[in-house]
Design a protein around this motif. Structure first.
Motif, PDB file in Angstrom:
ATOM      1  N   ALA A 161       1.126  -1.291  -0.225  1.00 31.54           N
ATOM      2  CA  ALA A 161      -0.212   0.106   0.104  1.00 31.54           C
ATOM      3  C   ALA A 161       1.286   1.450   0.263  1.00 31.54           C
ATOM      4  O   ALA A 161       0.763   2.091  -0.884  1.00 31.54           O
ATOM      5  CB  ALA A 161      -0.970   0.017   1.329  1.00 31.54           C
ATOM      6  N   HIS A 163       3.937   2.379   0.696  1.00 29.23           N
ATOM      7  CA  HIS A 163       5.721   2.257   0.080  1.00 29.23           C
ATOM      8  C   HIS A 163       6.170   3.154   0.707  1.00 29.23           C
ATOM      9  O   HIS A 163       6.892   3.736  -0.288  1.00 29.23           O
ATOM     10  CB  HIS A 163       5.466   2.420  -1.218  1.00 29.23           C
ATOM     11  CG  HIS A 163       4.902   1.687  -2.517  1.00 29.23           C
ATOM     12  ND1 HIS A 163       3.948   1.598  -2.346  1.00 29.23           N
ATOM     13  CD2 HIS A 163       5.351   0.999  -2.955  1.00 29.23           C
ATOM     14  CE1 HIS A 163       3.177   0.526  -3.229  1.00 29.23           C
ATOM     15  NE2 HIS A 163       4.419  -0.147  -3.956  1.00 29.23           N
ATOM     16  N   CYS A 235      -9.420  15.407  -1.758  1.00 33.27           N
ATOM     17  CA  CYS A 235      -8.673  15.482  -2.840  1.00 33.27           C
ATOM     18  C   CYS A 235      -9.643  14.595  -3.963  1.00 33.27           C
ATOM     19  O   CYS A 235     -11.143  14.761  -3.537  1.00 33.27           O
ATOM     20  CB  CYS A 235      -7.109  14.753  -3.065  1.00 33.27           C
ATOM     21  SG  CYS A 235      -7.308  12.756  -3.646  1.00 33.27           S
ATOM     22  N   VAL A 237      -9.110  11.723  -5.098  1.00 31.90           N
ATOM     23  CA  VAL A 237      -9.434  10.493  -5.681  1.00 31.90           C
ATOM     24  C   VAL A 237     -10.990   9.608  -5.289  1.00 31.90           C
ATOM     25  O   VAL A 237     -10.736   8.742  -5.791  1.00 31.90           O
ATOM     26  CB  VAL A 237      -7.802   9.993  -4.620  1.00 31.90           C
ATOM     27  CG1 VAL A 237      -8.000   8.463  -4.883  1.00 31.90           C
ATOM     28  CG2 VAL A 237      -6.778  10.526  -6.117  1.00 31.90           C
ATOM     29  N   CYS A 239     -11.814   8.384  -1.929  1.00 29.03           N
ATOM     30  CA  CYS A 239     -11.974   7.070  -1.071  1.00 29.03           C
ATOM     31  C   CYS A 239     -12.895   7.352  -0.128  1.00 29.03           C
ATOM     32  O   CYS A 239     -13.291   7.858   0.476  1.00 29.03           O
ATOM     33  CB  CYS A 239     -10.420   7.717  -0.601  1.00 29.03           C
ATOM     34  SG  CYS A 239      -8.949   7.847  -1.330  1.00 29.03           S
ATOM     35  N   CYS A 267      -5.055   7.893   3.362  1.00 28.31           N
ATOM     36  CA  CYS A 267      -3.655   8.578   3.999  1.00 28.31           C
ATOM     37  C   CYS A 267      -3.570   9.230   4.927  1.00 28.31           C
ATOM     38  O   CYS A 267      -4.964   9.322   5.876  1.00 28.31           O
ATOM     39  CB  CYS A 267      -3.717  10.342   2.718  1.00 28.31           C
ATOM     40  SG  CYS A 267      -4.816  11.185   2.356  1.00 28.31           S
ATOM     41  N   LYS A 269      -4.805  12.578   5.875  1.00 29.06           N
ATOM     42  CA  LYS A 269      -5.570  13.466   5.625  1.00 29.06           C
ATOM     43  C   LYS A 269      -6.660  12.856   5.674  1.00 29.06           C
ATOM     44  O   LYS A 269      -7.594  13.170   6.291  1.00 29.06           O
ATOM     45  CB  LYS A 269      -5.698  14.241   4.721  1.00 29.06           C
ATOM     46  CG  LYS A 269      -4.543  15.331   4.043  1.00 29.06           C
ATOM     47  CD  LYS A 269      -4.997  16.223   3.396  1.00 29.06           C
ATOM     48  CE  LYS A 269      -4.309  15.530   1.585  1.00 29.06           C
ATOM     49  NZ  LYS A 269      -2.757  15.178   1.559  1.00 29.06           N
TER      50      LYS A 269
ATOM     51  N   ARG C   7       2.111  12.203  -4.834  1.00 33.98           N
ATOM     52  CA  ARG C   7       2.433  11.078  -3.669  1.00 33.98           C
ATOM     53  C   ARG C   7       1.476  12.321  -1.875  1.00 33.98           C
ATOM     54  O   ARG C   7       1.929  11.037  -0.979  1.00 33.98           O
ATOM     55  CB  ARG C   7       4.280  11.292  -3.600  1.00 33.98           C
ATOM     56  CG  ARG C   7       4.934  10.649  -1.940  1.00 33.98           C
ATOM     57  CD  ARG C   7       4.191   9.260  -2.091  1.00 33.98           C
ATOM     58  NE  ARG C   7       5.457   8.571  -1.076  1.00 33.98           N
ATOM     59  CZ  ARG C   7       4.898   7.319  -0.599  1.00 33.98           C
ATOM     60  NH1 ARG C   7       3.517   6.638  -1.264  1.00 33.98           N
ATOM     61  NH2 ARG C   7       5.545   6.876   0.389  1.00 33.98           N
ATOM     62  N   ASN C   8       2.138  13.606  -2.284  1.00 35.45           N
ATOM     63  CA  ASN C   8       1.502  14.324  -1.544  1.00 35.45           C
ATOM     64  C   ASN C   8      -0.121  14.367  -1.577  1.00 35.45           C
ATOM     65  O   ASN C   8      -0.851  14.332  -0.506  1.00 35.45           O
ATOM     66  CB  ASN C   8       2.018  15.257  -0.587  1.00 35.45           C
ATOM     67  CG  ASN C   8       3.914  14.972  -0.354  1.00 35.45           C
ATOM     68  OD1 ASN C   8       4.523  13.595   0.075  1.00 35.45           O
ATOM     69  ND2 ASN C   8       4.904  15.900  -0.463  1.00 35.45           N
ATOM     70  N   ALA C   9      -0.092  15.031  -3.077  1.00 36.16           N
ATOM     71  CA  ALA C   9      -1.193  15.848  -3.200  1.00 36.16           C
ATOM     72  C   ALA C   9      -2.781  14.693  -3.197  1.00 36.16           C
ATOM     73  O   ALA C   9      -3.393  14.938  -2.872  1.00 36.16           O
ATOM     74  CB  ALA C   9      -1.326  16.126  -3.938  1.00 36.16           C
ATOM     75  N   HIS C  10      -1.919  13.540  -3.669  1.00 37.05           N
ATOM     76  CA  HIS C  10      -3.031  12.470  -4.316  1.00 37.05           C
ATOM     77  C   HIS C  10      -2.532  10.626  -4.041  1.00 37.05           C
ATOM     78  O   HIS C  10      -1.883   9.774  -4.828  1.00 37.05           O
ATOM     79  CB  HIS C  10      -3.119  12.440  -5.383  1.00 37.05           C
ATOM     80  CG  HIS C  10      -4.011  13.859  -6.262  1.00 37.05           C
ATOM     81  ND1 HIS C  10      -3.780  14.096  -6.707  1.00 37.05           N
ATOM     82  CD2 HIS C  10      -5.562  13.984  -5.849  1.00 37.05           C
ATOM     83  CE1 HIS C  10      -4.153  15.705  -6.566  1.00 37.05           C
ATOM     84  NE2 HIS C  10      -5.514  15.381  -6.886  1.00 37.05           N
ATOM     85  N   PRO C  11      -2.386  10.434  -2.368  1.00 34.44           N
ATOM     86  CA  PRO C  11      -1.781   9.627  -2.428  1.00 34.44           C
ATOM     87  C   PRO C  11      -2.263   8.429  -2.746  1.00 34.44           C
ATOM     88  O   PRO C  11      -1.290   7.310  -2.651  1.00 34.44           O
ATOM     89  CB  PRO C  11      -1.215   9.811   0.048  1.00 34.44           C
ATOM     90  CG  PRO C  11      -1.827  10.941  -0.501  1.00 34.44           C
ATOM     91  CD  PRO C  11      -3.104  11.994  -1.142  1.00 34.44           C
ATOM     92  N   ILE C  12      -2.939   8.058  -1.902  1.00 33.97           N
ATOM     93  CA  ILE C  12      -3.920   6.870  -2.791  1.00 33.97           C
ATOM     94  C   ILE C  12      -4.092   5.930  -4.241  1.00 33.97           C
ATOM     95  O   ILE C  12      -3.380   6.109  -5.053  1.00 33.97           O
ATOM     96  CB  ILE C  12      -5.597   6.677  -2.066  1.00 33.97           C
ATOM     97  CG1 ILE C  12      -5.608   7.335  -0.309  1.00 33.97           C
ATOM     98  CG2 ILE C  12      -6.364   5.421  -2.315  1.00 33.97           C
ATOM     99  CD1 ILE C  12      -4.627   5.915   0.027  1.00 33.97           C
ATOM    100  N   PHE C  13      -3.910   7.544  -5.321  1.00 33.28           N
ATOM    101  CA  PHE C  13      -3.896   7.621  -6.892  1.00 33.28           C
ATOM    102  C   PHE C  13      -2.264   7.489  -6.340  1.00 33.28           C
ATOM    103  O   PHE C  13      -2.010   5.848  -7.584  1.00 33.28           O
ATOM    104  CB  PHE C  13      -4.526   8.966  -7.038  1.00 33.28           C
ATOM    105  CG  PHE C  13      -3.387   8.420  -8.263  1.00 33.28           C
ATOM    106  CD1 PHE C  13      -4.345   8.215  -9.346  1.00 33.28           C
ATOM    107  CD2 PHE C  13      -2.007   9.362  -8.408  1.00 33.28           C
ATOM    108  CE1 PHE C  13      -3.704   7.775 -11.160  1.00 33.28           C
ATOM    109  CE2 PHE C  13      -1.705   9.690  -9.975  1.00 33.28           C
ATOM    110  CZ  PHE C  13      -2.468   8.673 -11.133  1.00 33.28           C
ATOM    111  N   HIS C  15      -0.512   5.095  -4.758  1.00 35.32           N
ATOM    112  CA  HIS C  15      -0.591   3.976  -4.213  1.00 35.32           C
ATOM    113  C   HIS C  15      -0.554   2.782  -5.391  1.00 35.32           C
ATOM    114  O   HIS C  15       0.058   2.075  -5.634  1.00 35.32           O
ATOM    115  CB  HIS C  15      -1.140   3.633  -3.545  1.00 35.32           C
ATOM    116  CG  HIS C  15      -1.657   3.763  -1.768  1.00 35.32           C
ATOM    117  ND1 HIS C  15      -2.357   3.009  -0.937  1.00 35.32           N
ATOM    118  CD2 HIS C  15      -0.424   4.557  -1.473  1.00 35.32           C
ATOM    119  CE1 HIS C  15      -2.075   4.042  -0.173  1.00 35.32           C
ATOM    120  NE2 HIS C  15      -0.489   4.725  -0.297  1.00 35.32           N
TER     121      HIS C  15
END
Lengths: 279, 609, 526
Positions: A161, A163, A235, A237, A239, A267, A269, C7-13, C15
């Motif tokens: 997950a 990394h 963001c 994405v 989640c 993450c 946040k 890496r910082n702004a869309h961490p789960i993307f 991944h």
């Protein structure tokens, strides 16, 4: 579509897709199988050995979580050998670590197999993992006397997950333990507080501080909690967040392991950014 | 590759940086800053270099006497290995330390089953009294001349100190070795010069540091022949010879090689398992110290036969003499064009890399060895998949023990059929045995398969005066005990299998009526507890609970109160452990129980006059 | 990864991206900084701030010159190739290297790797869009996908990463001046008629105003009443002073928000609203067009109410008797009637499937994991995809001797925008605001790590702490903007705006850094 494989499972024939594990096959057939180190969102490491089954032709028992089915395989899941090994795994673990905050499922299996960890000897005369709890920041609590070394946290922090690789197994044998480099404190480590290690811990060794504090205060009450799935706002994405709510306050945030966006991982946040809801 | 973060905040010393740079010289760091605006790094570069972690850790330990936080961070920065992972790797091995060195010399004294019969515990006490920094060690593979000592030194090569003639090592011998900077010379073999030898024929005869002398004694003729024959025929001859793995599992070597040769995947690897760590085992060391070129030749034959471009020799870190000789042999072989892009003018490529372990019995398990070589913790992998398809770096790999490999040159020269003419049908050829304990001439012996236990003891000069066989440990700590009634057991694969015991690595350790068997068995339990990698529950906790039972027994507990627990521990370890270590960790103890050796006899200790 | 620190702004993307890397994908990162994202990359290309179009054109020209275009795709699915090829012809590797600062060999390698890859994606974020050429930047990236056919196929594509959980959903729902729900044109009579039939009221037949136009209308006194939901223009508009003046001219301002924002402070009426993600029911749409259910878990505090309830009551108060009290589900069912791309997404399916990607026209449609597949139909379906001949135009805030350093704003992992929401948890990794500068610039200025400095732009001066950063290019500095109460970065950021999108050029200001005399700012700010 995938090819099917014919196996014999506890005396009955079963057709399962090629590439399935024995555990998958057991679940399809409704055969309940205990697991500790397995999780649907992590690569199987097959270290706990509680899911072992007997496979005809194999000298030793086989971890069902990571062995794929093969045509003609004959599998038995409830033989004396299997029961002995499963019971012993629980007895060995429970003689070494505190299991009282393990998931209800774990406790039920221990009961099922009649685990009697006390027969390993008096706690004061055998070695255990007893050690002080680690509280090094406002978000995490690491209570390694509850750690069964299932490697899940290491996997979630690493390749499966996040990394980030802030933690790894250090030492060897019974002294093997989850650690940062040189045991530096978590804030001094590479940890970015995604909480994914906590999300996969099966025994309460890793815990959000909110939950840990409530448990210590005696106010943690899962019977009064609801879990609501929603979407994180930090963001685009998307989640999914599972908000655990007790007395109209969010007390913990998790994510569904079977959701294709997060696979159960968040993450910092998403995991901790909820606090403004109660600001 | 990862977003590295160095929380320790310590800097490496210049000496540490230099040592690491030397260890990484052939590959360079992961991150290449081509210009201020262009940096190359990434996962493939990280992956390609990860195997350098173990040599880099050795470099740190050697240069500074410990794995300092600053040194570790420096290595991690160069190789882009997350520091927590590298720390996890470093703390896996006995020979790496994590506190500033207490002294320039750390004296490891073997107090394992064989050495503790001959004064190891007293030597440890004596050395401590004289102010040495002493650590008790598991078997150092010098059982024929114990008690064995390994001196690990800051900034200098390690040394081994062992008994030369009669009497155990003294503290003054340790002092002399340290000041003279030389290990105790290799022992001569009782069989030296005997005409029947195949594997030991040059040991004690040839100059182990001279390629020319090796040639003068027939060396590299087999390689020439093998290159002429071609890989398929070499494999066919090995198959015809009936050679099987000498590491303990006895898998047919020809089948293994064919399996790798038939793989589509590239690259392929040949790995020599020289991590000889089974308590009581020292035969591979004797071969590597006395005839190192034969192993280089054997590996080259094997590698070129199976189409492996890369050979890896993984040798236990406790063998400084063997490591030094093999390094030298490999260097000379490269210089002579016998290794590299064009092996002996054949146009075939075979590179050979030596890597030393750092004190972990488990790394003798083949998949643990792969992980160790790759720069990970030496934790065994689940099988299947098997090394033939998913070995080192996940690529097709043949892995063979030293003794297995040194059988190959004779097979090539005499042909498989002729090779199989000696021994038995199911166990063709000869076998090396490690005789130790209460025999007159402990040492490595080569016999045809079929010799009995009694034959071997006789070959070793019989028992020492006044001794009667009480038990023989066969196959090492992972093997089992047999009683005096088994002295006529032929030591073949089939006969031992029928008797429910294992030849294992060829250990024959003889105990007599005076030896404290409960303590011996407890030491075996301690060995497994110490050497368990900790990965799976049955072994990690089971070996601890098993040792606790043995400690209770030694303190006078009634075996009948503990029998059920011992049975259950044995069951879960045997049935549910990931690898052979856990699966066999109860074997010797169970056999001792069956032989009635675990009844504590208070008068057995210190009763030797 | 282009202008994206996922890496910082869309961490789960990220991944998911890293899983691809683990499976053998190569990652190239194009960013002025060697970001946390770039540290995972096989190759990091550190271009000059605002030279993205130059680089894209250089790559395009190299792909064309090397004969690596997907000719069949271009022929079948695109328009304007010849013009485009001629347009980018001057962008040789050498010229591109001079403008971008990236060695030409690396540009060539990237061009060839992208063009010859079986699958390739370009992912971007605000490093592309927060420029005065933001729209042009995006179009220059689209050109590359069109040249190589890396679009409209599984595994290939153009991936803008959205910064908020419902940026996409807002547009989907028609919160645009020229669109009705489901991106149907306001000025399309047929579309409008469909909506009018369902809604039972007439819809103005002409496009509305975008935000910039609204402020212009306020200035002309044409816009006198504003109902502002979940937006804080007093703080977030580029020219904040002007925006505040315009808002104060309004006859009536109604603000509906979860916080008492500075815009709310000047409102005539404030409706305190429930939090979307934790206190409200509804849907949001993520970056991959996945419509997902959002659910209330806790009750809103105090007088705060569900936004739908507020609107329902407002409608009733305004005398609409037919409005009723629709629930989120009622609204969704209404939406499905008018928006074909949502037609197949029943409320039950959204519950059961954990989200569906539009377009999903019917209930047996699984949803669409990628768009533009029509470009691969033969002949290509719909309108051809046009190449865009966009000019490379450097940032408007020019570097001069007076303001020699390029300041760009970036994001930290544990904070979100101006920190209003994320300041409430005690992040162990929060380090506060600092100005990161290169080793060489720090030496030239004689400043050290941790030193306080004055940072000035053409618009103002603020005080900041210096952090010297390895790998940072000379002349570049950066900071986050998460702590406006202690460090108000937007006092010095550029006021330039992309005229096409209205996005401010936060990524490129020209600044000067000075040591503080006696630890204080010199002059009138001391």
């Amino acid at each position: 579509m995938s090819t099917m494989v014919e196996i014999t499972l506890d005396g009955e024939s079963a057709r399962v897709p090629e590439g399935s594990t024995i555990l998958d096959a057991c679940r399809r057939k409704g055969i309940d199988t205990p697991t500790l180190c397995w999780a649907e969102n992590l690569t199987p490491v097959n270290v706990c050995r509680v899911c072992v089954v007997e496979v005809e032709g194999s000298r030793v028992l086989v971890p069902s979580c990571s062995r794929n089915v093969e045509e003609g395989m004959v599998v038995a899941t409830d033989t004396e050998r299997v029961r002995t090994s499963r019971r012993m795994v629980y007895e060995l673990l429970a003689s070494s670590v505190e299991m009282d905050r393990a998931t209800p499922e774990v406790l039920a299996w221990m009961d099922h197999y009649g685990a009697r960890p006390d027969r390993m000897g008096d706690r004061s005369e055998i070695v255990t993992q007893a050690q002080p709890v680690k509280v090094q920041d406002d978000l995490y609590v690491r209570d390694y006397e509850r750690c069964i070394l299932c490697y899940k946290c290491v996997e979630a922090c690493g390749d499966d997950a996040q990394h980030t690789y802030a933690i790894a197994t250090a030492g060897r044998g019974f002294d093997a333990h989850i650690s940062t480099e040189h045991d530096v404190s978590l804030p001094d480590s590479a940890c970015v507080y995604c909480g994914n290690c906590i999300g996969v811990c099966p025994t309460g060794a890793l815990m959000f501080k909110t939950e840990h504090d409530m448990r210590d205060a005696g106010t943690w009450d899962e019977s009064k909690q609801s879990v609501t799935t929603t979407v994180c706002s930090f963001c685009g994405v998307g989640c999914n967040l599972e908000l655990h709510v007790q007395d109209e306050r969010i007390v913990k945030v998790t994510s569904p392991a079977d959701h294709s966006v997060t696979n159960g991982h968040l993450c910092i946040k998403g995991r901790f950014g909820w606090q403004h809801a109660h600001a | 590759m990862p977003d590295l973060y160095f929380g320790a905040g310590d800097e490496a010393t210049e000496a540490e940086k230099d040592a690491v740079a030397e260890a990484l010289a052939d590959y360079g760091p992961v991150v290449v800053r081509e210009t201020e605006r262009l940096v190359h790094a990434g996962r493939s570069r990280t992956r390609e270099r990860r195997h350098l972690l173990l040599p880099a850790l050795h470099a740190l330990q050697r240069s500074a006497g410990w794995i300092s936080p600053g040194g570790l961070d420096h290595v991690c920065g160069e190789l882009e290995v997350p520091p927590a992972e590298a720390y996890g790797v470093a703390t896996f091995y006995h020979l790496f330390t994590h506190d500033p060195p207490a002294a320039d010399n750390t004296v490891h004294v073997c107090d394992d089953v064989a050495c503790r019969l001959v004064g190891a515990v007293a030597l440890i006490d004596d050395l401590r009294v004289e102010g040495y920094h002493v650590k008790a060690s598991p078997c150092l593979g010098q059982c024929e001349r114990g008690p064995a000592v390994l001196v690990q030194r800051t900034g200098r090569p390690d040394l081994t100190v062992t008994a030369v003639d009669d009497g155990p090592v003294t503290t003054s011998e340790v002092a002399v070795a340290i000041s003279s900077e030389s290990s105790t010379p290799s022992v001569s073999l009782a069989q030296t010069g005997s005409g029947d030898l195949r594997l030991l024929t040059r040991v004690g005869v040839v100059d182990p540091t001279s390629l020319d002398d090796y040639r003068a004694h027939g060396g590299f003729r087999a390689l020439e022949e093998a290159l002429r024959m071609g890989g398929d025929r070499v494999i066919a001859e090995v198959t015809a010879s009936g050679l099987s793995g000498r590491g303990g599992a006895a898998f047919p070597t020809g089948v293994k090689w064919r399996g790798v040769a038939d793989q589509e995947g590239r690259p392929r690897h040949l790995v020599c398992n020289a991590d000889e760590s089974e308590p009581g085992t020292f035969k591979d060391r004797v071969v590597m110290e006395g005839d190192p070129y034969s192993l280089v030749e054997a590996m080259t034959i094997a590698g070129t036969a199976i189409g492996a471009e890369q050979g890896w020799l993984y040798i236990r870190g406790e063998y400084p003499v063997a490591i030094g000789r093999l390094r030298h042999a490999i260097d000379e072989a490269y210089a002579e064009g016998l290794l590299g892009d064009d092996v002996a003018g054949s146009g075939i490529r075979f590179d050979l890399t030596l890597r030393s372990g750092a004190g972990a019995y488990i790394c003798g398990e083949e998949t643990a060895l792969f992980n160790s070589l790759e720069g990970y913790r030496g934790e065994p992998r689940n099988k299947p998949p098997f090394p033939t398809t998913h070995g080192l770096f996940g690529e097709p790999t043949a892995i063979n023990n030293v003794e297995t490999l040194v059988n190959v040159p004779p097979i090539v020269l005499m042909g498989g059929e002729a090779y199989a003419a000696v021994g038995t049908k199911q166990s063709p050829g000869t076998k090396l045995f490690c005789l130790s304990g209460r025999v007159k001439r402990p040492g490595t012996y080569e016999v045809e398969f079929g010799a009995t236990l009694r034959d071997l003891v006789d070959l070793a000069g019989g028992l020492i005066a006044g001794s009667e066989v009480r038990a023989v440990m066969l196959g090492g700590a992972a093997g089992s005990f047999v009683g005096p009634e088994s002295m006529d057991l032929p030591l073949t694969l089939e006969a031992t299998r029928a008797a429910g015991v294992s030849l294992g690595s060829g250990v024959v350790m003889v105990f007599d009526q005076h030896d404290d068997m409960v303590d011996t068995v407890r030491r075996i339990a301690e060995f497994f507890r110490d050497e368990s990698c900790g990965q799976c529950v049955p072994c990690r906790v089971g070996t601890v609970r098993q040792e606790e039972v043995l400690v209770r027994l030694r303190r006078g507990a009634d075996i009948e109160d503990e029998r059920e627990l011992l049975d259950d521990l044995a069951a879960v370890m045997r049935d549910a452990s990931i690898c052979g270590l856990g699966q066999t960790a109860s074997g010797a103890i169970r056999s001792a129980l069956d032989l009635g050796l675990l009844v504590s006899s208070g008068d057995s200790q210190g009763d030797r006059s | 990864m282009w202008g994206s620190n996922a890496r910082n702004a869309h961490p789960i993307f990220f991944h998911h991206a890293l899983r691809g890397v683990a499976n053998g994908a190569l990652m190239w990162t194009i960013d002025p900084r060697r970001t946390d994202t770039a540290k995972f990359a096989d190759h990091w290309l550190g271009l000059n701030v605002g030279s993205d179009i130059a680089l894209a054109h250089g790559i395009a020209r190299e792909i064309i010159a090397a004969g690596l275009t997907d000719e069949e795709f271009i022929e079948n699915a695109t328009s304007g190739f010849d013009e485009f090829a001629a347009f980018v012809e001057p962008w040789t590797l050498k010229h591109t290297s001079e403008v971008t600062g990236i060695p030409s060999g690396a540009i060539r390698d990237l061009s060839h790797a992208y063009a010859t890859a079986d699958k390739a994606q370009i992912c971007w974020t605000l490093g592309i869009t927060e420029h005065h050429t933001g729209v042009d930047n995006v179009q220059s990236l689209c050109n590359l996908a069109l040249l190589t056919g890396h679009v409209g196929r599984w595994g290939s594509g153009l991936v803008p990463l959205r910064g908020q959980n419902n940026v996409q959903g807002g547009g989907d729902m028609g919160a645009l001046p020229n669109k009705l729900t489901g991106f149907q044109d306001v000025e399309d009579d047929e579309a409008r008629a469909k909506f009018e039939a369902v809604w039972g009221c007439p819809i103005p037949p002409t496009n509305g105003w975008n935000l910039t136009e609204m402020f212009e209308a306020m200035e002309r006194d044409e816009l006198k009443a504003v109902y502002c939901i979940g937006e804080n223009p007093v703080d977030s508009e580029a020219d904040a002073k002007h925006a505040r003046a315009m808002i104060e001219r309004l006859d009536i301002l109604v603000v509906q928000d979860v916080f008492m924002t500075r815009t709310a402070e000047v409102a005539d009426v404030v409706f305190p609203a429930a939090l979307g993600w934790a206190e409200s029911d509804g849907t949001v749409t993520n970056s991959e067009r996945r419509v997902q259910r959002m659910r209330a878990a806790v009750p809103p505090p105090g007088q705060a109410r569900q936004e739908l309830e507020i609107i329902n009551d407002l409608a009733a108060a305004m005398g609409d008797e037919g409005w009723g009290a629709p629930t989120p589900e009622d609204l969704w069912e209404e939406l499905r009637k008018v928006s074909p791309m949502h037609g197949g997404m029943s409320w039950e399916r959204l519950e059961a499937e954990g989200g569906i990607q539009w377009p999903c026209p019917s209930e047996d449609h699984p949803g669409s994991p990628f768009l533009h597949g029509r470009l691969w139909e033969r002949p290509a379906g719909g309108r051809r995809a046009p190449f865009s001949c966009v000019e490379n135009r450097p940032p408007l805030d020019e570097l001069t001797d007076e303001f020699p350093l390029r300041l760009t704003t970036v994001r930290a992992l544990d904070s979100y925008n101006t920190g209003v929401q994320t300041e409430h948890f005690a992040s162990p990794i929060r380090t506060g605001e600092a100005l990161s500068i290169s080793v060489a610039d720090a030496e030239a200025l004689g400043v050290v790590d941790g030193e306080r400095v004055a940072v000035s732009s053409r618009r103002g001066t603020i005080e900041m702490t210096v952090e010297v950063e390895e790998y940072l290019a000379v002349g570049l500095c950066h900071t986050t903007f998460h702590f406006p109460e202690t460090t108000d970065i937007n006092q010095i950021t550029s006021d330039a705006v992309d005229p096409k999108a209205g996005t401010a050029e936060f990524k490129a200001a020209a600044v000067r850094v000075e040591r503080l005399a006696d630890g204080k700012l010199a002059g009138d700010r001391a």
